[in-house]
Design a protein around this motif. Structure first.
Motif, mmCIF file in Angstrom:
data_model
loop_
_atom_site.group_PDB
_atom_site.id
_atom_site.type_symbol
_atom_site.label_atom_id
_atom_site.label_comp_id
_atom_site.label_asym_id
_atom_site.label_seq_id
_atom_site.Cartn_x
_atom_site.Cartn_y
_atom_site.Cartn_z
ATOM 1 N N ALA A 163 -36.527 47.177 72.314
ATOM 2 C CA ALA A 163 -37.876 46.872 73.336
ATOM 3 C C ALA A 163 -38.835 46.982 71.864
ATOM 4 O O ALA A 163 -39.899 45.985 72.213
ATOM 5 C CB ALA A 163 -38.311 47.848 74.245
ATOM 6 N N ALA A 164 -38.778 47.531 70.662
ATOM 7 C CA ALA A 164 -40.630 47.733 69.866
ATOM 8 C C ALA A 164 -39.888 46.309 69.181
ATOM 9 O O ALA A 164 -41.467 45.462 68.953
ATOM 10 C CB ALA A 164 -40.104 49.047 68.860
ATOM 11 N N THR A 165 -39.413 45.938 68.570
ATOM 12 C CA THR A 165 -39.290 44.756 67.792
ATOM 13 C C THR A 165 -39.630 44.038 68.338
ATOM 14 O O THR A 165 -40.101 42.327 68.123
ATOM 15 C CB THR A 165 -37.782 44.706 66.878
ATOM 16 O OG1 THR A 165 -37.277 45.858 66.658
ATOM 17 C CG2 THR A 165 -37.605 43.172 65.969
ATOM 18 N N LEU A 166 -39.024 43.756 69.794
ATOM 19 C CA LEU A 166 -39.685 42.354 71.002
ATOM 20 C C LEU A 166 -41.124 42.238 70.820
ATOM 21 O O LEU A 166 -41.820 41.186 70.274
ATOM 22 C CB LEU A 166 -38.821 42.181 72.149
ATOM 23 C CG LEU A 166 -39.251 41.685 73.338
ATOM 24 C CD1 LEU A 166 -38.718 40.307 73.223
ATOM 25 C CD2 LEU A 166 -38.607 42.062 74.509
ATOM 26 N N LEU A 167 -41.634 44.136 70.747
ATOM 27 C CA LEU A 167 -43.477 43.429 71.270
ATOM 28 C C LEU A 167 -44.040 42.987 70.004
ATOM 29 O O LEU A 167 -44.722 42.485 69.707
ATOM 30 C CB LEU A 167 -43.451 44.879 71.184
ATOM 31 C CG LEU A 167 -43.471 45.337 72.851
ATOM 32 C CD1 LEU A 167 -43.889 46.831 73.161
ATOM 33 C CD2 LEU A 167 -44.281 44.959 73.187
ATOM 34 N N THR A 168 -43.380 43.407 68.890
ATOM 35 C CA THR A 168 -43.825 42.607 67.870
ATOM 36 C C THR A 168 -43.840 41.242 67.216
ATOM 37 O O THR A 168 -44.406 40.924 66.429
ATOM 38 C CB THR A 168 -43.711 43.790 66.221
ATOM 39 O OG1 THR A 168 -41.906 43.651 66.335
ATOM 40 C CG2 THR A 168 -43.675 45.736 66.614
ATOM 41 N N ASN A 169 -42.620 41.314 67.745
ATOM 42 C CA ASN A 169 -42.870 39.446 67.743
ATOM 43 C C ASN A 169 -43.631 38.724 68.473
ATOM 44 O O ASN A 169 -43.150 37.398 68.203
ATOM 45 C CB ASN A 169 -41.294 39.324 67.853
ATOM 46 C CG ASN A 169 -40.624 39.625 66.414
ATOM 47 O OD1 ASN A 169 -40.912 39.960 65.983
ATOM 48 N ND2 ASN A 169 -39.121 39.826 66.505
#
Length: 161
Positions: free
Chosen positions: A113-119
């Motif tokens: 979820a965090a990686t998704l937000l950063t992308n």
């Protein structure tokens, strides 16, 4: 004649449609809502996000299978065609994510979820009620861990660049 046939024959309009929807299974109803959201002039992404964010894993899989059965098209393929650039990536990622439905912390889910937000483009997810509603449903430990992971990833990206 059964009750459903009687409703179809005797009623009309929105009330008829509402009564018929009460006879549908949850996945059939969700698929009809997704199809309706895609059929609009501009795709109703919020409806689709709400369905893929808020359904338990088992139901989400049933919805994906029912959508393919009803339309002959994979939901991910449809999203790739119809969604905007940044929200398309988020929707596809969240469809494939396995949400931990237990009360314990699922660190892999939080990192995804965090990686998704950063992308994503921050303007897309900050102003998107569906994305915010999704993160609002995380448990406190999941939300805290996701926030920490997001900060770490963001800082690392900044330091590398």
């Amino acid at each position: 004649m059964d009750l459903l046939q009687c409703i179809k024959k005797q009623m009309s309009g929105e009330y008829r449609d509402l009564c018929i929807k009460m006879f549908l299974s949850r996945e059939e109803f969700d698929v009809q809502e997704i199809i309706r959201a895609f059929d609009k002039f501009s795709t109703d992404e919020d409806t689709i996000y709400e369905i893929i964010f808020n359904r338990p894993n088992k139901l989400k899989k049933k919805v994906l299978n029912q959508f393919m059965s009803d339309t002959g098209v994979d939901l991910i393929t449809q999203i790739k065609k119809k969604f905007h650039k940044y929200t398309k990536e988020a929707a596809i990622k969240l469809i494939s994510m396995e949400r931990c439905e237990e009360k314990r912390l699922n660190k892999n889910f939080c990192l995804e979820a965090a990686t998704l937000l950063t992308n994503l483009n921050p303007n897309e997810w900050i102003n998107n009620d569906s994305v915010l509603a999704y993160f609002g449903q995380l448990s406190a430990p999941e939300l805290l861990y996701t926030g920490r992971a997001y900060l770490e990833i963001t800082v690392l990206k900044y330091l590398i660049s």
